[in-house]
Design a protein around this motif. Structure first.
Motif, PDB file in Angstrom:
ATOM      1  N   ASP A 142       0.977  -1.077   0.101  1.00 25.67           N
ATOM      2  CA  ASP A 142       0.052   0.068   0.180  1.00 25.67           C
ATOM      3  C   ASP A 142       0.727   1.357  -0.106  1.00 25.67           C
ATOM      4  O   ASP A 142       1.496   1.535   0.777  1.00 25.67           O
ATOM      5  CB  ASP A 142      -1.002  -0.088   1.269  1.00 25.67           C
ATOM      6  N   ARG A 143       0.823   1.843  -1.032  1.00 21.92           N
ATOM      7  CA  ARG A 143       1.690   3.007  -1.236  1.00 21.92           C
ATOM      8  C   ARG A 143       1.505   4.343  -0.259  1.00 21.92           C
ATOM      9  O   ARG A 143       2.108   4.947   0.261  1.00 21.92           O
ATOM     10  CB  ARG A 143       1.854   3.792  -2.770  1.00 21.92           C
ATOM     11  N   GLU A 144       0.226   4.289   0.246  1.00 18.38           N
ATOM     12  CA  GLU A 144      -0.232   5.272   1.181  1.00 18.38           C
ATOM     13  C   GLU A 144       0.277   4.816   2.508  1.00 18.38           C
ATOM     14  O   GLU A 144       0.748   5.795   3.418  1.00 18.38           O
ATOM     15  CB  GLU A 144      -1.939   5.446   0.984  1.00 18.38           C
ATOM     16  N   LEU A 145       0.187   3.722   3.164  1.00 17.00           N
ATOM     17  CA  LEU A 145       0.494   3.247   4.450  1.00 17.00           C
ATOM     18  C   LEU A 145       2.232   2.977   4.278  1.00 17.00           C
ATOM     19  O   LEU A 145       2.712   3.155   5.711  1.00 17.00           O
ATOM     20  CB  LEU A 145       0.000   1.940   4.815  1.00 17.00           C
ATOM     21  N   ALA A 146       2.696   2.813   3.320  1.00 18.19           N
ATOM     22  CA  ALA A 146       4.160   2.498   3.333  1.00 18.19           C
ATOM     23  C   ALA A 146       4.795   3.433   2.187  1.00 18.19           C
ATOM     24  O   ALA A 146       5.575   2.804   1.319  1.00 18.19           O
ATOM     25  CB  ALA A 146       4.286   1.029   2.998  1.00 18.19           C
ATOM     26  N   HIS A 147       4.728   4.632   2.284  1.00 22.76           N
ATOM     27  CA  HIS A 147       5.012   5.319   1.373  1.00 22.76           C
ATOM     28  C   HIS A 147       6.492   5.512   1.234  1.00 22.76           C
ATOM     29  O   HIS A 147       7.168   5.761   0.255  1.00 22.76           O
ATOM     30  CB  HIS A 147       4.598   7.036   1.435  1.00 22.76           C
ATOM     31  N   GLY A 148       7.341   5.509   2.501  1.00 27.95           N
ATOM     32  CA  GLY A 148       8.775   5.404   2.410  1.00 27.95           C
ATOM     33  C   GLY A 148       9.252   4.332   1.772  1.00 27.95           C
ATOM     34  O   GLY A 148      10.473   4.538   1.021  1.00 27.95           O
ATOM     35  N   ARG A 234      11.843  -4.053   9.019  1.00 31.62           N
ATOM     36  CA  ARG A 234      11.151  -3.333   9.729  1.00 31.62           C
ATOM     37  C   ARG A 234      11.690  -3.797  11.207  1.00 31.62           C
ATOM     38  O   ARG A 234      11.467  -2.850  12.169  1.00 31.62           O
ATOM     39  CB  ARG A 234       9.969  -3.983   9.646  1.00 31.62           C
ATOM     40  N   ALA A 235      12.173  -4.889  11.559  1.00 32.27           N
ATOM     41  CA  ALA A 235      12.156  -5.239  12.823  1.00 32.27           C
ATOM     42  C   ALA A 235      13.961  -5.622  13.186  1.00 32.27           C
ATOM     43  O   ALA A 235      14.314  -5.376  14.353  1.00 32.27           O
ATOM     44  CB  ALA A 235      11.455  -6.513  13.125  1.00 32.27           C
ATOM     45  N   ASP A 236      14.678  -6.080  12.240  1.00 34.49           N
ATOM     46  CA  ASP A 236      15.921  -6.709  12.648  1.00 34.49           C
ATOM     47  C   ASP A 236      16.811  -5.496  12.749  1.00 34.49           C
ATOM     48  O   ASP A 236      17.173  -4.393  11.902  1.00 34.49           O
ATOM     49  CB  ASP A 236      16.497  -7.472  11.261  1.00 34.49           C
ATOM     50  N   ARG A 237      17.863  -5.375  13.934  1.00 35.64           N
ATOM     51  CA  ARG A 237      18.509  -4.332  14.333  1.00 35.64           C
ATOM     52  C   ARG A 237      19.561  -4.254  13.318  1.00 35.64           C
ATOM     53  O   ARG A 237      20.153  -2.898  13.115  1.00 35.64           O
ATOM     54  CB  ARG A 237      19.306  -4.459  15.752  1.00 35.64           C
TER      55      ARG A 237
END
Length: 353
Positions: A142-148, A234-237
């Protein structure tokens, strides 16, 4: 760890596909490989699919055994069952099991275009000087939710030639990892994936490019790169900003040492906090900031960490300095690059980092 032996003729291409608790998406990924077809560039190559089950606790193994027992991929499917150790050991287990002269990457939550393997194989066979063939990708989210992340995909898709990929490699990883196909010789010559406090894909591209690898990207979108909530970035350091800054600093310092005629001095376009933090690890490796160049009148004239913040007019003339464009705001780096080009600075005299 164990994998299925085979007496089939050695394939030309090995698709290395790590999977961990991927039962929900793996079927679609395998189906997209089953659906491979010829392209105008060439036929579907002889290929195998090496799926490394990284100690899954869901139905991933059951799904793989179903595909094998029903011969959906014929003898192409070669599962590797390993204890859960993470993405890098899984990738390297896949490389060890792979028999092809060409290695294609893919992830368990992505899908390949039907002509992907045919196009990339032809690209490498027809261009002996190219070591790695990547493709543009379709953003599966979703480009709006995940624009970055969508903007990141667009940026990657804008880098097509080896020169563009090479010059942009210190900004972020310039090719989509699951879209690549590379020659087995790259691993033999420059090494496999390394495990550490860094993004394994960016690290291997930085290392290979440093040693002379030639990478090219086809303009067609040959993979759907899905933006799953569990994506490691998103989660891995290892994919956190601080880890990326340290990785960039290590390889950028080595590049500057070899290519900056004014070493150790570099001029930084961008005097803001983000740009300074982005490059802070670099100074531990030898390079020295001559000055920060900024357009904000509230910053110009200040000193940060003993380094002056100056206006654009203070930048030395073309050919008399090495420049790092460290602006990160959307469109800012592109505007600054355009300004540098218009004022006579050649692309080889500045890097976007």
């Amino acid at each position: 760890m164990n994998f299925s032996p085979t007496s089939d003729p050695q394939p030309l291409v090995s698709v290395v596909l790590p999977a961990w608790n991927a039962a929900r998406t793996l079927g679609a990924a395998l189906q997209s490989l089953l659906d491979q077809c010829p392209s105008s560039l060439g036929p579907v190559p002889d290929f195998e699919v090496v799926v490394v089950d990284d100690g899954s606790t869901d139905d991933t193994r059951t799904l793989l055994e179903h595909w094998r027992s029903t011969h959906l991929l014929g003898n192409r499917l070669r599962p590797v069952y390993a204890p859960h150790r993470g993405i890098v050991p899984a990738l390297n287990s896949g490389l060890a099991a792979a028999r092809g002269a060409l290695v294609a990457r893919m992830d368990a939550d992505d899908t390949a275009h039907p002509q992907r393997l045919a196009c990339q194989t032809a690209h490498l066979l027809d261009n002996e000087h190219i070591d790695l063939s990547a493709t543009c990708v379709t953003f599966g989210g979703d480009r709006e939710l995940a624009h970055g992340f969508a903007h990141f995909v667009d940026w990657q898709n804008s880098l097509l030639t080896h020169e563009q990929i090479s010059r942009a490699r210190f900004r972020d990883t310039p090719v989509c990892h699951p879209s690549v196909m590379f020659r087995r010789g790259c691993v033999n010559q420059w090494g496999a994936y390394r495990d550490g406090d860094f993004a394994e894909d960016w690290e291997i591209w930085l290392r290979w490019l440093h040693h002379g690898a030639v990478m090219d990207k086809q303009p067609e979108q040959m993979l759907v790169w899905n933006d799953a909530p569990t994506r490691a970035t998103r989660a891995d350091r290892r994919y956190a900003r601080e880890a990326c800054d340290r990785l960039r600093a290590f390889w950028l310092a080595r590049w500057l040492e070899q290519n900056n005629p004014f070493h150790p001095l570099v001029w930084i376009v961008g005097g803001g906090r983000v740009a300074r933090q982005r490059l802070a690890p670099l100074w531990q490796h030898g390079p020295v900031p001559a000055a920060y160049i900024d357009i904000d009148p509230h910053k110009i004239g200040n000193r940060v960490g003993g380094v002056a913040v100056m206006g654009r007019s203070a930048l030395p003339p073309p050919g008399q300095c090495c420049i790092l464009n460290a602006l990160t705001a959307h469109g800012a780096a592109e505007e600054a690059s355009q300004w540098l080009t218009q004022t006579g600075h050649q692309p080889g005299q500045f890097l976007i980092v």
